[in-house]
Design a protein around this motif. Structure first.
Motif, PDB file in Angstrom:
ATOM      1  N   THR A 156       0.832  -1.188   0.000  1.00  0.00           N
ATOM      2  CA  THR A 156       0.000   0.000   0.000  1.00  0.00           C
ATOM      3  C   THR A 156       0.874   1.247   0.000  1.00  0.00           C
ATOM      4  N   ILE A 157       0.326   2.344  -0.497  1.00  0.00           N
ATOM      5  CA  ILE A 157       1.056   3.602  -0.569  1.00  0.00           C
ATOM      6  C   ILE A 157       0.109   4.732  -0.208  1.00  0.00           C
ATOM      7  N   SER A 158       0.631   5.678   0.558  1.00  0.00           N
ATOM      8  CA  SER A 158      -0.183   6.806   1.001  1.00  0.00           C
ATOM      9  C   SER A 158      -0.500   7.752  -0.149  1.00  0.00           C
TER      10      SER A 158
ATOM     11  N   SER B 252       4.574   9.173   0.338  1.00  0.00           N
ATOM     12  CA  SER B 252       5.663   9.242   1.309  1.00  0.00           C
ATOM     13  C   SER B 252       5.716   8.022   2.232  1.00  0.00           C
ATOM     14  N   TYR B 253       4.614   7.275   2.299  1.00  0.00           N
ATOM     15  CA  TYR B 253       4.564   6.102   3.166  1.00  0.00           C
ATOM     16  C   TYR B 253       4.160   4.877   2.356  1.00  0.00           C
ATOM     17  N   THR B 254       4.927   3.809   2.549  1.00  0.00           N
ATOM     18  CA  THR B 254       4.602   2.540   1.911  1.00  0.00           C
ATOM     19  C   THR B 254       4.693   1.418   2.939  1.00  0.00           C
ATOM     20  N   TYR B 255       3.962   0.344   2.658  1.00  0.00           N
ATOM     21  CA  TYR B 255       3.980  -0.809   3.564  1.00  0.00           C
ATOM     22  C   TYR B 255       3.751  -2.059   2.738  1.00  0.00           C
TER      23      TYR B 255
ATOM     24  N   PHE C  32       9.596  -6.210  -3.795  1.00  0.00           N
ATOM     25  CA  PHE C  32       8.576  -5.422  -4.486  1.00  0.00           C
ATOM     26  C   PHE C  32       8.673  -3.960  -4.057  1.00  0.00           C
ATOM     27  N   THR C  33       8.349  -3.070  -4.984  1.00  0.00           N
ATOM     28  CA  THR C  33       8.305  -1.645  -4.679  1.00  0.00           C
ATOM     29  C   THR C  33       7.050  -1.035  -5.276  1.00  0.00           C
TER      30      THR C  33
ATOM     31  N   ASP D 275       2.271   2.000  -9.683  1.00  0.00           N
ATOM     32  CA  ASP D 275       3.038   0.881 -10.204  1.00  0.00           C
ATOM     33  C   ASP D 275       3.459  -0.066  -9.079  1.00  0.00           C
ATOM     34  N   LEU D 276       3.720  -1.304  -9.478  1.00  0.00           N
ATOM     35  CA  LEU D 276       4.298  -2.281  -8.562  1.00  0.00           C
ATOM     36  C   LEU D 276       5.455  -2.956  -9.278  1.00  0.00           C
ATOM     37  N   GLN D 277       6.663  -2.611  -8.873  1.00  0.00           N
ATOM     38  CA  GLN D 277       7.861  -3.233  -9.423  1.00  0.00           C
ATOM     39  C   GLN D 277       8.133  -4.504  -8.644  1.00  0.00           C
TER      40      GLN D 277
END
Length: 122
Positions: free
Chosen positions: A50-52, A56-59, A68-69, A80-82
């Motif tokens: 998930t991304i804010s 600025s925040y990812t989990y 994964f990013t 995107d999901l790398q």
């Protein structure tokens, strides 16, 4: 309400990489927390990342941390999901989701894409 369309899935060998993209329309993406979920054959849907709203925040779920990013471009209305170092256990249909609350469960998301298949061969 926002419409989401995933792309970038496919067949890859173990150890390979794929980049999934989620394109949004119908609403401004920056107002949503975004997430990726997946459903493997015979299993329940599970949280991936998930991304804010600002990015600025990812989990991430533990099994994909470091591989994964998740990222977003609010100007382009995309998320995107790398995915690197893929293994057969990553095989699943991957779904993009948007919602006001976000989090690690589906309850925080109100809009979903149709999914894109990722298959990792051993």
């Amino acid at each position: 309400q926002v419409q989401l369309v995933e792309s970038g899935g496919g067949l890859v060998q173990a150890g390979g990489s794929l980049r999934l993209s989620c394109a949004a329309s119908g609403s401004t993406l920056s107002t949503y927390v975004m997430g990726w979920f997946r459903r493997a054959p015979g299993k329940e849907r599970e949280f991936v990342a998930t991304i804010s709203r600002s990015g600025s925040y990812t989990y991430y779920r533990d099994s994909v941390k470091g591989r994964f990013t998740i990222s977003r471009d609010n100007a382009k209305n995309t998320v995107d999901l790398q995915m690197n170092s893929l293994n057969p256990e990553d095989t699943a249909v991957y779904y993009c989701a948007a919602g006001p609350g976000g989090g690690t469960t589906a309850m925080g998301y109100t809009d979903w894409g149709q999914g894109t298949q990722v298959t990792v061969s051993s």
